[in-house]
Design a protein around this motif. Structure first.
Motif, PDB file in Angstrom:
ATOM      1  N   ARG A  18     -30.819  24.252  24.402  1.00 52.75           N
ATOM      2  CA  ARG A  18     -29.933  25.336  23.963  1.00 52.75           C
ATOM      3  C   ARG A  18     -30.653  26.291  23.023  1.00 52.75           C
ATOM      4  O   ARG A  18     -30.538  27.520  23.135  1.00 52.75           O
ATOM      5  CB  ARG A  18     -28.708  24.735  23.270  1.00 52.75           C
ATOM      6  N   ARG A  19     -31.413  25.751  22.100  1.00 51.07           N
ATOM      7  CA  ARG A  19     -32.103  26.608  21.135  1.00 51.07           C
ATOM      8  C   ARG A  19     -33.207  27.428  21.795  1.00 51.07           C
ATOM      9  O   ARG A  19     -33.475  28.570  21.388  1.00 51.07           O
ATOM     10  CB  ARG A  19     -32.638  25.769  19.980  1.00 51.07           C
ATOM     11  N   ASP A  20     -33.844  26.869  22.799  1.00 57.52           N
ATOM     12  CA  ASP A  20     -34.858  27.625  23.526  1.00 57.52           C
ATOM     13  C   ASP A  20     -34.211  28.795  24.272  1.00 57.52           C
ATOM     14  O   ASP A  20     -34.710  29.936  24.225  1.00 57.52           O
ATOM     15  CB  ASP A  20     -35.586  26.716  24.518  1.00 57.52           C
ATOM     16  N   ILE A  21     -33.104  28.534  24.945  1.00 57.54           N
ATOM     17  CA  ILE A  21     -32.388  29.612  25.630  1.00 57.54           C
ATOM     18  C   ILE A  21     -31.894  30.639  24.623  1.00 57.54           C
ATOM     19  O   ILE A  21     -31.951  31.849  24.870  1.00 57.54           O
ATOM     20  CB  ILE A  21     -31.214  29.028  26.454  1.00 57.54           C
ATOM     21  N   HIS A  22     -31.443  30.158  23.465  1.00 54.34           N
ATOM     22  CA  HIS A  22     -30.944  31.064  22.432  1.00 54.34           C
ATOM     23  C   HIS A  22     -32.042  32.011  21.944  1.00 54.34           C
ATOM     24  O   HIS A  22     -31.777  33.187  21.666  1.00 54.34           O
ATOM     25  CB  HIS A  22     -30.410  30.252  21.250  1.00 54.34           C
ATOM     26  N   GLN A  23     -33.258  31.499  21.830  1.00 54.12           N
ATOM     27  CA  GLN A  23     -34.369  32.331  21.352  1.00 54.12           C
ATOM     28  C   GLN A  23     -34.777  33.394  22.353  1.00 54.12           C
ATOM     29  O   GLN A  23     -35.412  34.380  21.986  1.00 54.12           O
ATOM     30  CB  GLN A  23     -35.585  31.456  21.042  1.00 54.12           C
ATOM     31  N   HIS A  24     -34.424  33.179  23.626  1.00 54.70           N
ATOM     32  CA  HIS A  24     -34.870  34.094  24.683  1.00 54.70           C
ATOM     33  C   HIS A  24     -33.658  34.590  25.483  1.00 54.70           C
ATOM     34  O   HIS A  24     -33.549  34.354  26.687  1.00 54.70           O
ATOM     35  CB  HIS A  24     -35.867  33.394  25.606  1.00 54.70           C
ATOM     36  N   PRO A  25     -32.725  35.294  24.830  1.00 52.19           N
ATOM     37  CA  PRO A  25     -31.503  35.726  25.505  1.00 52.19           C
ATOM     38  C   PRO A  25     -31.771  36.829  26.525  1.00 52.19           C
ATOM     39  O   PRO A  25     -32.645  37.681  26.337  1.00 52.19           O
ATOM     40  CB  PRO A  25     -30.634  36.240  24.351  1.00 52.19           C
ATOM     41  N   GLU A  26     -30.992  36.788  27.592  1.00 50.16           N
ATOM     42  CA  GLU A  26     -31.101  37.798  28.650  1.00 50.16           C
ATOM     43  C   GLU A  26     -29.696  38.273  29.007  1.00 50.16           C
ATOM     44  O   GLU A  26     -28.788  37.474  29.159  1.00 50.16           O
ATOM     45  CB  GLU A  26     -31.784  37.206  29.881  1.00 50.16           C
ATOM     46  N   ILE A  27     -29.517  39.579  29.137  1.00 45.50           N
ATOM     47  CA  ILE A  27     -28.198  40.112  29.464  1.00 45.50           C
ATOM     48  C   ILE A  27     -27.950  40.046  30.969  1.00 45.50           C
ATOM     49  O   ILE A  27     -28.818  39.642  31.740  1.00 45.50           O
ATOM     50  CB  ILE A  27     -28.017  41.543  28.933  1.00 45.50           C
ATOM     51  N   GLY A  28     -26.763  40.472  31.378  1.00 41.43           N
ATOM     52  CA  GLY A  28     -26.304  40.298  32.741  1.00 41.43           C
ATOM     53  C   GLY A  28     -27.235  40.809  33.818  1.00 41.43           C
ATOM     54  O   GLY A  28     -27.734  41.929  33.743  1.00 41.43           O
ATOM     55  N   PHE A  29     -27.443  39.967  34.824  1.00 45.10           N
ATOM     56  CA  PHE A  29     -28.292  40.209  35.982  1.00 45.10           C
ATOM     57  C   PHE A  29     -29.776  40.296  35.625  1.00 45.10           C
ATOM     58  O   PHE A  29     -30.597  40.654  36.467  1.00 45.10           O
ATOM     59  CB  PHE A  29     -27.857  41.475  36.741  1.00 45.10           C
ATOM     60  N   GLU A  30     -30.116  39.958  34.360  1.00 48.74           N
ATOM     61  CA  GLU A  30     -31.521  39.908  33.952  1.00 48.74           C
ATOM     62  C   GLU A  30     -31.930  38.480  33.564  1.00 48.74           C
ATOM     63  O   GLU A  30     -32.992  38.274  32.978  1.00 48.74           O
ATOM     64  CB  GLU A  30     -31.767  40.850  32.773  1.00 48.74           C
ATOM     65  N   GLU A  31     -31.098  37.494  33.915  1.00 48.02           N
ATOM     66  CA  GLU A  31     -31.324  36.119  33.432  1.00 48.02           C
ATOM     67  C   GLU A  31     -32.405  35.400  34.240  1.00 48.02           C
ATOM     68  O   GLU A  31     -32.205  34.280  34.732  1.00 48.02           O
ATOM     69  CB  GLU A  31     -30.010  35.309  33.496  1.00 48.02           C
TER      70      GLU A  31
END
Length: 386
Positions: A18-31
């Motif tokens: 979760r923290r890894d994903i949190h550090q590298h957030p991506e907005i819609g359709f850019e995930e």
């Protein structure tokens, strides 16, 4: 039964994910990065993986020890918000203007935790479908996956989703049967006036004056046209016009949102907005363009499956921590689009914290991760028992 023991064993790993994903957030359709992590993890646990649905969506297919012919879907959203983070966490966002301020990093992680547990145990008779959806935040990710044939390719008998709630007591799980969350439309209204020198406004057809009058009239739609017993909201949230102190601009744009709990009310509000704009255009002898678009459907929880969801959660958090809620939520959620196709239920799960979602200071409590993963795993086991 508390948090499922196997899931409790790798709670620290869920926190790290979760923290890894949190550090590298991506907005819609850019995930792209996020969906790549999801796909690799599912594959490592022996889950059949399909990518590219709704552009960046991921679907995992897992068969249990038995075959009842039934299929249960679990869904999580993956996208972040286009805003800056102000938490000062050591694992804060590294992407400026991108922040997991709604907890979707937690939702993704909880579904991964459930998928890992079910892949290791397979104590169910049927097929589990893990749906990792892009672009929930108003960009139509659910509709994009449906347009790509989500439930044609991966049919489900029922489907379940979950959202964290920092304003509820930790570990409290709630479901509202029937209409639970509002449908939503967004609007952009462009007033095409006539500009002039600011000192000679009689040469203009001032779009700012017209916009001001229109905004006041729009506020009468809910109070004077929608029956008082039928909940609705109309909010003007943006006004854009002008560029100089001494120029009456030629154009103004009003934007905002409409929330409702049944389609008749939506159609009524849409009709009144268009009628008011047409009347205002005629009164001021200008043109007004109206762009009204439905963005979210009303989220409808199946009554029986809502109770089934509560029953599964009861095994994890205890009788005292589950509830059938009564209050409507005027926020929207595009899981509603999936629930229009497949019956199911959507719950909220409380966690420690006092700052609401969509706030730059929002912090997700990692202790929610094994709890949510356990509830999602348990609904699969209970709906498709061996």
């Amino acid at each position: 039964m508390p948090v499922l023991p196997k899931i409790a064993e790798y709670a620290d790993e869920l926190t790290a994910i979760r923290r890894d994903i949190h550090q590298h957030p991506e907005i819609g359709f850019e995930e792209v990065r996020t969906s790549g992590i999801v796909a690799r993890m599912l594959q490592s646990w022996g889950v059949e993986v399909h990518t590219g649905l709704g552009k960046t969506g991921v679907v995992g297919i897992l068969k249990g020890k038995g075959d009842s012919g039934r299929t249960v879907g679990l869904r999580a959203d993956m996208d972040a918000l286009p805003m800056d983070e102000q938490t000062n966490l050591p694992f804060a966002s590294k992407n400026p203007g991108r922040f997991h301020g709604c907890g979707h990093d937690g939702h993704t992680t909880m579904l991964l935790g459930a998928a890992r547990y079910l892949a290791e145990t397979r104590d169910f008779a049927g097929t589990a479908v893990f749906i990792f959806q892009p672009a929930e935040e108003g960009l139509g990710g659910a509709r994009a996956m449906l347009a790509d044939g989500l439930f044609d390719k991966f049919p489900c008998d029922e489907i379940y989703g979950m959202h964290n709630n920092p304003l509820a007591e930790p570990g409290k799980m709630g479901v509202k049967p029937g209409a639970a969350m509002a449908g939503a439309s967004f609007f952009d209204i462009t007033i095409n006036g006539v500009g002039s020198h600011g000192a000679m406004p009689h040469h203009s057809k001032d779009p700012i004056v017209i916009a001001s009058a229109l905004i006041q009239n729009l506020q009468s739609v809910v109070s004077r046209n929608v029956p008082a017993v039928r909940t609705a909201v109309l909010s003007v949230t943006q006004v854009h016009s002008g560029s100089a102190y001494n120029v009456v601009p030629g154009k103004a744009v009003i934007s905002g949102t409409i929330r409702y709990f049944d389609d008749e009310v939506m159609e009524l509000i849409h009709h009144r907005v268009r009628t008011l704009c047409a009347g205002m255009a005629q009164a001021y002898e200008i043109s007004i363009d109206v762009d009204l678009r439905n963005t979210f459907d009303v989220l409808m929880n199946d009554p029986d499956l809502s109770l089934a969801y509560l029953d599964a959660a009861r095994d994890v958090v205890g009788e005292e921590n589950v509830s059938e809620t009564k209050d409507l939520v005027t926020g929207s959620e595009d899981f509603a689009d999936m629930l229009k196709v497949v019956p199911g239920a959507y719950c909220t799960l409380g966690h420690k914290g006092s700052i609401p979602v969509h706030n730059p200071g929002f912090i997700l409590d990692d202790e929610i991760l094994p709890v949510g993963a356990s509830i999602m795993a348990r609904i699969v086991e209970k709906r498709m028992p061996l």
